[in-house]
Design a protein around this motif. Structure first.
Motif, short mmCIF file in Angstrom:
data_model
loop_
_atom_site.label_atom_id
_atom_site.label_comp_id
_atom_site.label_asym_id
_atom_site.label_seq_id
_atom_site.Cartn_x
_atom_site.Cartn_y
_atom_site.Cartn_z
N VAL A 234 -9.49 0.81 -3.49
CA VAL A 234 -9.49 -0.55 -2.96
C VAL A 234 -8.55 -0.60 -1.76
CG1 VAL A 234 -9.94 -1.51 -5.26
CG2 VAL A 234 -7.58 -1.38 -4.42
N GLU A 235 -8.73 -1.63 -0.91
CA GLU A 235 -7.90 -1.80 0.28
C GLU A 235 -7.26 -3.18 0.25
OE1 GLU A 235 -9.90 -0.95 3.92
OE2 GLU A 235 -10.89 0.84 3.13
N LEU A 236 -5.94 -3.20 0.43
CA LEU A 236 -5.16 -4.45 0.33
C LEU A 236 -4.48 -4.78 1.64
CD1 LEU A 236 -3.66 -6.72 -1.33
CD2 LEU A 236 -1.87 -5.00 -1.72
N SER A 237 -4.50 -6.06 1.99
CA SER A 237 -3.65 -6.61 3.04
C SER A 237 -2.95 -7.81 2.45
CB SER A 237 -4.48 -7.04 4.26
OG SER A 237 -3.65 -7.67 5.23
N GLY A 238 -1.62 -7.85 2.53
CA GLY A 238 -0.87 -8.94 1.92
C GLY A 238 -0.19 -8.46 0.66
N GLU A 239 -0.20 -9.29 -0.38
CA GLU A 239 0.51 -8.93 -1.62
C GLU A 239 -0.40 -9.10 -2.83
OE1 GLU A 239 4.81 -9.59 -3.83
OE2 GLU A 239 4.14 -11.09 -2.36
N ALA A 240 -0.29 -8.15 -3.75
CA ALA A 240 -1.07 -8.21 -4.99
C ALA A 240 -0.31 -7.51 -6.11
CB ALA A 240 -2.44 -7.56 -4.82
N TYR A 241 -0.54 -7.98 -7.32
CA TYR A 241 -0.01 -7.35 -8.52
C TYR A 241 -1.18 -6.73 -9.27
CZ TYR A 241 1.98 -6.81 -13.19
OH TYR A 241 2.38 -6.31 -14.40
N PHE A 242 -1.03 -5.46 -9.66
CA PHE A 242 -2.11 -4.71 -10.29
C PHE A 242 -1.75 -4.35 -11.73
CE2 PHE A 242 -2.53 -3.98 -5.79
CZ PHE A 242 -3.90 -3.86 -5.55
N GLU A 243 -2.69 -4.55 -12.63
CA GLU A 243 -2.64 -3.96 -13.96
C GLU A 243 -3.88 -3.07 -14.07
OE1 GLU A 243 -2.28 -6.98 -16.96
OE2 GLU A 243 -0.20 -7.46 -16.41
N VAL A 244 -3.69 -1.80 -13.79
CA VAL A 244 -4.81 -0.86 -13.65
C VAL A 244 -5.21 -0.31 -15.02
CG1 VAL A 244 -5.59 1.29 -12.60
CG2 VAL A 244 -4.10 -0.27 -11.31
N ALA A 245 -6.50 -0.37 -15.30
CA ALA A 245 -7.02 0.20 -16.55
C ALA A 245 -6.94 1.72 -16.50
CB ALA A 245 -8.47 -0.25 -16.75
N LYS A 246 -6.56 2.33 -17.59
CA LYS A 246 -6.39 3.78 -17.65
C LYS A 246 -7.74 4.48 -17.60
CE LYS A 246 -1.98 3.99 -20.15
NZ LYS A 246 -1.60 2.57 -19.93
N ASP A 247 -7.80 5.50 -16.75
CA ASP A 247 -9.00 6.33 -16.64
C ASP A 247 -8.56 7.63 -15.97
OD1 ASP A 247 -11.36 7.64 -16.06
OD2 ASP A 247 -12.43 5.84 -15.42
#
Length: 375
Positions: free
Chosen positions: A211-224
């Motif tokens: 994914v590509e982000l501009s700005g701010e984000a909080y991620f809870e990434v699923a394990k894989d």
């Protein structure tokens, strides 16, 4: 507290003033610039303002030769006389003195931001999520896209036999907006205001989840373990398998900040973060420090939390969340720092009052412009 105009300005010109009187003088200067009833031209206003600031800063100039100090005092005295006349004319014509010298009341207020975002589908169609009805918005490559009532965009697998090839979607939050995104792999992403994220509609046929982000984000990434999750943000690339972290990568900020809450991440194949650490990327160089991770995700938790943070940094956050412009009445010098917290659901006046109560900084609101009265 009622103050006599001449008394305050005499104290300013003599250098014998307290912080309250200094703040009142700065407020008067600001009000003079906002009204032409003072009887001075724009050039005269600037001259008076500059001379008064010279007086306010006289104590900082004690190391100058005596003849220059005398010149500064003379200019300040002249400024005081002009201000006594002009301020007196203004206040007598406009409203009672006792009210005019109080910290300026906000004649209008601005509500906090809310769940607002725009979704662009793979076919180029753009949807305003704020005005779109709740429920299914679209179906692409076997993925159903649903809007919920509590400000979430949810991607779910609707058809296992659907198309494997898929294009990209993007979600963008405006200034004054935020949104949550749930991807079909189970990853949850919270977008802060003035941010955007580009991502595949489906990860099914891909070797990695990028994914590509501009700005701010909080991620809870699923394990894989088989399909690593990659976040590209400007000149930084983060590789994760399953973890919780925040990325602050606004284009108008000099630093890219990555804060790890859980798991581990690798940055640009150079730096590995541990929980409780934050990386700062300046140019191409990383530095790492331990932080209170809750400070980094205060926005996700509905708060502004400041820990020895500069006023300019705070007002950038305020500008994005309330969709306002910030105007400094004078060039900011020796900006104060703040430690404290306030709810992001407050109207903007709640944040400004908190800052005013702990410093000599004063604010006024004009439309969607916040004037900062400081020196």
């Amino acid at each position: 507290m009622k103050k006599d105009v001449k008394e305050v300005l005499d104290k300013i010109s003599s250098g014998n003033y307290n912080p309250e009187e200094e703040a009142i003088a700065k407020l008067w200067l600001h009000q003079l610039h906002q009204h032409d009833e003072a009887g001075l031209s724009e050039q005269e206003l600037h001259e008076v303002s500059d001379q008064m600031w010279s007086s306010l800063e006289r104590n900082k100039k004690q190391s100058l030769p005596h003849k220059y100090r005398k010149s500064v005092v003379y200019m300040a005295a002249a400024a005081s006389l002009a201000l006594i006349i002009s301020v007196g004319l203004y206040f007598n014509q406009q409203r009672p003195l006792a009210k005019s010298i109080q910290p300026e009341a906000y004649t209008n207020d601005i509500p906090a931001g809310s769940n607002k975002a725009y979704l662009t589908l793979a076919n180029g169609k753009k949807l305003a999520l704020t005005s779109s009805a709740n429920g299914t918005l679209a179906e692409e490559a076997g993925i159903k896209i649903t809007k919920t009532a509590d400000g979430q965009l949810v991607y779910t697998v609707a058809n296992q036999g659907g198309k494997k090839a898929a294009g990209y979607n993007s979600i963008e939050t405006p200034r004054g907006g935020q949104y949550q995104l749930n991807l079909p792999d189970g990853t949850k992403i919270w977008l802060n205001s003035a941010s955007s994220l580009k991502y595949p509609v489906s990860f099914a046929a891909l070797k990695e989840r990028r994914v590509e982000l501009s700005g701010e984000a909080y991620f809870e990434v699923a394990k894989d373990k088989i399909h690593p999750f990659i976040v590209k943000s400007g000149r930084q690339q983060i590789q994760v398998l399953g973890t919780h972290f925040d990325v602050n990568a606004y284009p108008d900020e000099q630093l890219i900040k990555t804060t790890l809450l859980e798991g581990s991440v690798k940055l640009n194949e150079q730096v590995v973060l541990k929980p409780g650490e934050q990386s700062l990327l300046t140019g191409e160089k990383f530095s790492v420090k331990e932080v209170n991770v809750n400070d980094a995700i205060d926005w996700k938790n509905g708060e502004f939390v400041f820990t020895n943070e500069s006023l300019t940094s705070i007002l950038k956050k305020v500008s994005r969340w309330y969709d306002v412009e910030i105007k400094y009445i004078h060039n900011p010098v020796n900006m104060p720092t703040f430690t404290g917290s306030v709810s992001r659901s407050e109207n903007i006046s709640g944040v400004l009052k908190m800052l005013e109560e702990t410093s000599n900084v004063r604010f006024s609101i004009e439309g969607r412009q916040i004037n900062v009265i400081t020196r």
